[in-house]
Write a protein that holds these residues in place. Structure first.
Motif, PDB file in Angstrom:
ATOM      1  N   TYR A  32       0.821  -1.216  -0.006  1.00  0.00           N
ATOM      2  CA  TYR A  32      -0.030  -0.035   0.031  1.00  0.00           C
ATOM      3  C   TYR A  32       0.984   1.243   0.022  1.00  0.00           C
ATOM      4  O   TYR A  32       1.868   1.214   0.628  1.00  0.00           O
ATOM      5  CB  TYR A  32      -0.951   0.117   1.057  1.00  0.00           C
ATOM      6  N   ILE A  51      -4.377   1.421  -1.962  1.00  0.00           N
ATOM      7  CA  ILE A  51      -4.482   0.000  -1.071  1.00  0.00           C
ATOM      8  C   ILE A  51      -4.931  -1.043  -1.735  1.00  0.00           C
ATOM      9  O   ILE A  51      -4.295  -1.965  -1.953  1.00  0.00           O
ATOM     10  CB  ILE A  51      -5.600   0.228   0.021  1.00  0.00           C
ATOM     11  N   ASN A 100       1.816  -0.899  10.344  1.00  0.00           N
ATOM     12  CA  ASN A 100       1.493   0.308   9.315  1.00  0.00           C
ATOM     13  C   ASN A 100       2.704   1.347   9.320  1.00  0.00           C
ATOM     14  O   ASN A 100       2.656   2.286   8.984  1.00  0.00           O
ATOM     15  CB  ASN A 100       0.514   1.129   9.898  1.00  0.00           C
TER      16      ASN A 100
ATOM     17  N   PHE B  33       2.985   7.604  15.469  1.00  0.00           N
ATOM     18  CA  PHE B  33       3.992   7.102  15.221  1.00  0.00           C
ATOM     19  C   PHE B  33       4.989   8.197  15.163  1.00  0.00           C
ATOM     20  O   PHE B  33       4.815   9.570  15.319  1.00  0.00           O
ATOM     21  CB  PHE B  33       4.145   7.046  13.666  1.00  0.00           C
ATOM     22  N   TYR B  48       6.194   3.223  17.248  1.00  0.00           N
ATOM     23  CA  TYR B  48       4.869   3.278  17.052  1.00  0.00           C
ATOM     24  C   TYR B  48       4.054   3.001  18.432  1.00  0.00           C
ATOM     25  O   TYR B  48       4.435   1.806  19.208  1.00  0.00           O
ATOM     26  CB  TYR B  48       4.633   2.315  15.831  1.00  0.00           C
ATOM     27  N   LEU B  55       4.339  -0.723  20.543  1.00  0.00           N
ATOM     28  CA  LEU B  55       4.132  -2.091  19.928  1.00  0.00           C
ATOM     29  C   LEU B  55       5.406  -2.203  19.080  1.00  0.00           C
ATOM     30  O   LEU B  55       5.896  -3.429  18.818  1.00  0.00           O
ATOM     31  CB  LEU B  55       3.013  -2.280  19.303  1.00  0.00           C
ATOM     32  N   SER B  95      -3.004   7.940  13.248  1.00  0.00           N
ATOM     33  CA  SER B  95      -3.999   7.511  12.277  1.00  0.00           C
ATOM     34  C   SER B  95      -5.081   6.903  13.115  1.00  0.00           C
ATOM     35  O   SER B  95      -4.827   6.557  14.426  1.00  0.00           O
ATOM     36  CB  SER B  95      -3.373   6.308  11.214  1.00  0.00           C
ATOM     37  N   GLY B  97      -5.880   3.821  12.747  1.00  0.00           N
ATOM     38  CA  GLY B  97      -5.469   2.560  12.893  1.00  0.00           C
ATOM     39  C   GLY B  97      -5.870   1.481  12.072  1.00  0.00           C
ATOM     40  O   GLY B  97      -6.737   1.905  10.999  1.00  0.00           O
ATOM     41  N   GLY B  98      -5.415   0.500  11.804  1.00  0.00           N
ATOM     42  CA  GLY B  98      -5.852  -0.463  10.718  1.00  0.00           C
ATOM     43  C   GLY B  98      -4.970  -0.509   9.583  1.00  0.00           C
ATOM     44  O   GLY B  98      -4.337   0.623   9.280  1.00  0.00           O
ATOM     45  N   ARG B  99      -4.842  -1.549   8.897  1.00  0.00           N
ATOM     46  CA  ARG B  99      -3.843  -1.702   7.965  1.00  0.00           C
ATOM     47  C   ARG B  99      -4.144  -0.660   6.743  1.00  0.00           C
ATOM     48  O   ARG B  99      -5.369  -0.688   6.002  1.00  0.00           O
ATOM     49  CB  ARG B  99      -3.500  -3.027   7.319  1.00  0.00           C
ATOM     50  N   GLY B 100      -3.131   0.117   6.058  1.00  0.00           N
ATOM     51  CA  GLY B 100      -3.309   1.204   5.011  1.00  0.00           C
ATOM     52  C   GLY B 100      -3.931   2.419   5.373  1.00  0.00           C
ATOM     53  O   GLY B 100      -4.202   3.189   4.602  1.00  0.00           O
ATOM     54  N   GLU B 101      -4.378   2.534   6.835  1.00  0.00           N
ATOM     55  CA  GLU B 101      -5.015   4.036   7.158  1.00  0.00           C
ATOM     56  C   GLU B 101      -4.045   5.006   7.020  1.00  0.00           C
ATOM     57  O   GLU B 101      -2.654   4.860   7.156  1.00  0.00           O
ATOM     58  CB  GLU B 101      -5.519   3.779   8.564  1.00  0.00           C
ATOM     59  N   THR B 102      -4.656   6.222   6.487  1.00  0.00           N
ATOM     60  CA  THR B 102      -3.753   7.347   6.086  1.00  0.00           C
ATOM     61  C   THR B 102      -3.074   7.827   7.539  1.00  0.00           C
ATOM     62  O   THR B 102      -3.619   8.068   8.544  1.00  0.00           O
ATOM     63  CB  THR B 102      -4.500   8.154   5.725  1.00  0.00           C
ATOM     64  N   GLN B 103      -1.834   8.022   7.691  1.00  0.00           N
ATOM     65  CA  GLN B 103      -1.065   8.849   8.769  1.00  0.00           C
ATOM     66  C   GLN B 103      -1.089  10.292   8.549  1.00  0.00           C
ATOM     67  O   GLN B 103      -0.710  10.733   7.479  1.00  0.00           O
ATOM     68  CB  GLN B 103       0.464   8.222   8.737  1.00  0.00           C
ATOM     69  N   TYR B 104      -1.476  11.124   9.565  1.00  0.00           N
ATOM     70  CA  TYR B 104      -1.648  12.604   9.258  1.00  0.00           C
ATOM     71  C   TYR B 104      -0.446  13.184  10.371  1.00  0.00           C
ATOM     72  O   TYR B 104      -0.320  12.881  11.336  1.00  0.00           O
ATOM     73  CB  TYR B 104      -2.896  12.969   9.919  1.00  0.00           C
ATOM     74  N   PHE B 105       0.296  13.832   9.586  1.00  0.00           N
ATOM     75  CA  PHE B 105       1.453  14.432  10.266  1.00  0.00           C
ATOM     76  C   PHE B 105       1.417  15.809  10.863  1.00  0.00           C
ATOM     77  O   PHE B 105       0.544  16.493  10.456  1.00  0.00           O
ATOM     78  CB  PHE B 105       2.734  14.507   9.193  1.00  0.00           C
TER      79      PHE B 105
END
Lengths: 114, 114
Positions: A32, A51, A100, B33, B48, B55, B95, B97-105
């Protein structure tokens, strides 16, 4: 090792012309992929992501990107560049099994000339 | 709504000093993150959190780096006995959470160690 490459340090384009910023990836499993833009003294702003599904992804400010699995590429494109598009662009990939976390390319500086 | 905020925006430290960098994520985001961005390079993953649990801390460069998120919201990145090579921009992202979710910086903290 998983990696993202942006082969061009800088891209120059005239205002009104189409632009392309290149990105290739090397990751395990289904990737992704993201594009972010960074303006001076500011954080990264999300542009678009792939994705799954349609290989052509449309994002903010008229940008789009095409996912090409056979060429392992995710090039960023815009049909008509604006001077205000001048900034630093980063391609990133999610890491499989990596909670992620993102791996970023080194960035490409886009300069749009009037 | 408010985005990710970071403080201070700029920090100058003398070599050997301890510093603490703060991140306020987007409300309700479970994932947080930290990344380090050296001059002219793309961001590199540090650590993270999922809620209050750290984790993955595989990217922390040494045991002088420590991060916490005790209540699952605000996070602090602490660097002990700073060295010149710690000079960089430290970016926080969140973000949902969850695979592929967008990270906001966030805008980042620029640390200069003299």
């Amino acid at each position: 090792a998983q990696s993202v490459a942006q082969p061009e340090d800088q891209v120059n384009v005239a205002e009104g012309n189409p632009l392309t910023v290149k990105c290739t990836y090397s990751v395990s499993g289904n990737p992704y992929l993201f594009w972010y833009v960074q303006y001076p003294n500011r954080g990264l702003q999300f542009l678009l992501k792939y994705i799954t599904g349609d290989n052509l992804v449309k994002g903010s400010y008229g940008f789009e990107a095409e996912f090409n699995k056979s060429q392992t590429s995710f090039h960023l494109k815009k049909p008509s560049a604006l001077v205000s598009d001048s900034a630093l662009y980063f391609c990133a990939s999610g890491v499989s099994g990596g909670y992620n976390k993102l791996i970023f390319g080194a960035g490409t500086r886009l300069a749009v000339h009037p | 709504g408010a985005g990710v905020s970071q403080s201070p925006r700029y920090k100058v430290a003398k070599r050997g000093q301890d510093v603490a960098l703060r991140c306020d994520p987007i409300s309700g985001h479970v994932s947080l993150f930290w990344y380090q961005q050296a001059l002219g390079q793309g961001p590199e993953f540090l650590t993270y959190f999922q809620n209050e649990a750290q984790l993955d801390k595989s990217g922390l460069p040494s045991d002088r780096f420590f991060a916490e998120r005790p209540e699952g919201s605000v996070s602090t990145l602490k660097i002990q006995r700073t060295q010149q090579e710690d000079s960089a921009v430290y970016l926080c992202a969140s973000s949902s959470g969850g695979r592929g979710e967008t990270q906001y910086f966030g805008p980042g903290t620029r640390l200069l160690v003299l």
